[in-house]
Design a protein around this motif. Structure first.
Motif, mmCIF file in Angstrom:
data_model
loop_
_atom_site.group_PDB
_atom_site.id
_atom_site.type_symbol
_atom_site.label_atom_id
_atom_site.label_comp_id
_atom_site.label_asym_id
_atom_site.label_seq_id
_atom_site.Cartn_x
_atom_site.Cartn_y
_atom_site.Cartn_z
ATOM 1 N N VAL A 114 14.052 -9.012 40.639
ATOM 2 C CA VAL A 114 14.127 -9.714 41.920
ATOM 3 C C VAL A 114 12.822 -9.542 42.693
ATOM 4 N N TYR A 115 12.162 -8.367 42.540
ATOM 5 C CA TYR A 115 10.907 -8.105 43.252
ATOM 6 C C TYR A 115 9.724 -8.868 42.652
ATOM 7 N N VAL A 137 18.890 -15.518 57.438
ATOM 8 C CA VAL A 137 19.604 -15.868 56.205
ATOM 9 C C VAL A 137 20.811 -14.963 55.999
ATOM 10 N N LEU A 138 20.633 -13.664 56.246
ATOM 11 C CA LEU A 138 21.702 -12.710 55.973
ATOM 12 C C LEU A 138 22.821 -12.765 57.011
ATOM 13 N N LEU A 180 26.304 -17.085 54.644
ATOM 14 C CA LEU A 180 26.187 -17.340 53.212
ATOM 15 C C LEU A 180 26.339 -16.041 52.439
ATOM 16 N N GLN A 181 26.868 -16.130 51.229
ATOM 17 C CA GLN A 181 27.049 -14.940 50.400
ATOM 18 C C GLN A 181 25.707 -14.463 49.871
ATOM 19 N N LEU A 182 25.500 -13.149 49.899
ATOM 20 C CA LEU A 182 24.248 -12.563 49.426
ATOM 21 C C LEU A 182 24.099 -12.775 47.925
ATOM 22 N N THR A 183 22.990 -13.386 47.534
ATOM 23 C CA THR A 183 22.630 -13.566 46.123
ATOM 24 C C THR A 183 21.135 -13.343 45.990
ATOM 25 N N LEU A 209 19.114 -16.182 47.294
ATOM 26 C CA LEU A 209 19.049 -16.298 48.753
ATOM 27 C C LEU A 209 17.932 -15.430 49.326
ATOM 28 N N ILE A 210 17.701 -14.276 48.722
ATOM 29 C CA ILE A 210 16.784 -13.290 49.296
ATOM 30 C C ILE A 210 15.360 -13.423 48.776
ATOM 31 N N ILE A 211 15.174 -13.960 47.574
ATOM 32 C CA ILE A 211 13.835 -14.032 46.973
ATOM 33 C C ILE A 211 12.852 -14.840 47.829
#
Length: 512
Positions: free
Chosen positions: A348-349, A392-393, A397-400, A403-405
């Motif tokens: 993810v990073y 966003v958080l 919306l559900q955390l995926t 969503l975070i990238i």
């Protein structure tokens, strides 16, 4: 050594006087000749030497993060308790942070190449001891020694860059160093996950330490071949009272920051932090007293009269309070909230790490032309990145990972434009005789900032993470949002600090 023809840098926070790089390279030769030593072997550029010492920075930072993913395997193999696991992490960070200023001063006194090589040798030997450890106590002892090795070598990296690279090219060198720091920070858990997942020769967690050994040995040989020796011309001896009091003061502030959350923030953590304030006051008095008597203090307090240094140190402390802590809580959110593996969390990073790399390169090209403006834009974009994460958080919306990238990438755009030039901003106007010491202070601010950030953001995250009430995914999203609010506030503070940096060229100092 070849004398570099250095053009005057344009006005800006990283600007300097004409041929300042030449003067610093000349200082190396004069310092050596005064001690009867031959000057370094002529070399067309300093980049081989700079590249070699940067390996030390990468290894030191990598080992702050790579062990995170190894802790479950270490616990299973060695039967380590939760307290012992905490010390496997904290022991390294403690000795690393506490001895950085002393490590920088030793480089000024005894030679930056010599102390870098000694630090790398200790780091490599202690990594071997880590890999061979049969008990948790043995691993903790080896990690303490590993942190001391890192504290000896890391300040020399900043010093070598500042001394060898001419002013017109120094922003590029610090840009590359910033990329190295960013990649080590974001890549530590990914590399650790790959090594543990590979389970080379059935060795489990041990390759996360074995990997340091061949790299360390090669770096020692290359340093002996390509890194010229240098030391401060004015340094006369080690300030034992100053070292003693500073070590106590740093221990009093770093130890409770590292151990506070695990211990539940008992009274002694707050008493230790309060005592550290008194200890730093005693240290300032001791250093002033030694200087007034004509001695050679460990830390010349006059360094902090230079605005680029004093403001820059606080800026770096704020940046690293965000950088280190946010990746750690994000890893917990991904693994404990989304049930991702360590390798999956590391992946993810990866887009953010690549973005950081690209914009660090861009920053190194923009700074000579636009100066402080690049740092200003970087700080603003960094703050916007954390603000977007909060939005966003908290949007429902559900955390995926998807969503975070994007928000991580936006943060990395700002970080690449801000972090890499800020390192040069701190050291750009420091006298060559003080560069090792100043590098130690800079490295210490990075570590203390990281410990402070982990302590505060860890408290925010874990107090907000309530999976029993909200479900794991919802709890992780909520806790990460609360943590992002703290990082947003810190990024806003960093933005204000950037505007306090001097915007003009240094001419005889930049005291306000």
């Amino acid at each position: 050594m070849e004398r570099h023809e250095t053009a005057a840098a344009p006005p800006g926070v990283l600007g300097g006087e004409r041929n300042k790089g030449d003067a610093r390279v000349t200082d190396i030769d004069e310092s050596l000749q005064a001690r009867g030593a031959a000057p370094p072997t002529p070399s067309p550029t300093p980049w081989r030497a700079v590249s070699v010492v940067m390996v030390g920075t990468f290894m030191a930072i990598l080992d702050s993060f790579i062990v995170v993913v190894a802790e479950p395997a270490i616990k299973a193999d060695l039967g380590a308790s939760s307290g012992e696991l905490q010390w496997i992490m904290a022991g390294y960070q403690l000795t690393y942070a506490v001895f950085l200023i002393t490590g920088g001063r030793l480089g000024d006194l005894h030679g930056r190449k010599r102390i870098f090589t000694l630090g790398m040798a200790l780091f490599t030997l202690s990594s071997t001891a880590c890999a061979l450890s049969g008990t948790a106590i043995a691993l903790i002892a080896a990690r303490l020694a590993q942190g001391l090795g890192a504290a000896l070598m890391v300040p020399q990296v900043f010093a070598v860059i500042t001394l060898l690279v001419p002013e017109k090219d120094r922003h590029r060198a610090f840009g590359v160093l910033g990329m190295v720091i960013g990649l080590a920070t974001s890549g530590g858990q990914l590399i650790g996950g790959l090594l543990i997942g590979a389970d080379l020769f059935g060795s489990g967690w041990r390759p996360v330490f074995w990997i340091n050994v061949p790299i360390g040995l090669a770096t020692i040989l290359l340093a002996m071949r390509y890194v010229p020796e240098s030391r401060a011309t004015r340094a006369r001896g080690i300030d034992i009272p100053g070292v003693t009091v500073l070590t106590i003061a740093l221990f009093l502030v770093v130890f409770p920051l590292i151990q506070g959350h695990e211990a539940g923030w008992p009274w002694w953590t707050w008493a230790s932090l309060a005592a550290s304030v008194a200890a730093f006051a005693v240290f300032a008095h001791v250093e002033r007293w030694i200087g007034n008597r004509g001695g050679d203090p460990l830390l010349r307090l006059s360094l902090f009269a230079t605005r680029s240094f004093s403001v820059g140190i606080v800026l770096v402390l704020a940046i690293y309070a965000v950088l280190t802590s946010y990746y750690l809580v994000l890893s917990i959110a991904l693994q404990d909230g989304l049930d991702m593996s360590a390798l999956g969390a590391g992946l993810v990073y990866t887009p953010a790490a690549l973005t950081f790399f690209v914009f660090s390169v861009i920053a190194s090209r923009l700074v000579p032309k636009y100066g402080r403006r690049v740092l200003e834009i970087g700080a603003i974009v960094l703050a916007v990145g954390y603000a977007s994460t909060v939005i966003v958080l908290t949007s429902g919306l559900q955390l995926t990972p998807g969503l975070i990238i994007p928000t991580l990438m936006l943060q990395s755009v700002g970080g690449g434009l801000l972090i890499t030039p800020s390192l040069n901003a701190v050291l750009s106007r420091i006298d060559p005789d003080d560069v090792g010491l100043a590098s130690g202070v800079l490295s210490t601010s990075q570590q203390v900032g990281g410990a402070l950030g982990v302590a505060i953001i860890g408290l925010v995250f874990f107090s907000s993470f309530r999976p029993a009430a909200e479900g794991k995914v919802g709890a992780a999203a909520h806790a990460l949002a609360m943590s992002s609010i703290f990082t947003l506030i810190t990024a806003i503070v960093a933005t204000l600090l950037v505007y306090l940096l001097p915007a003009g060229r240094a001419r005889g100092g930049d005291r306000p």
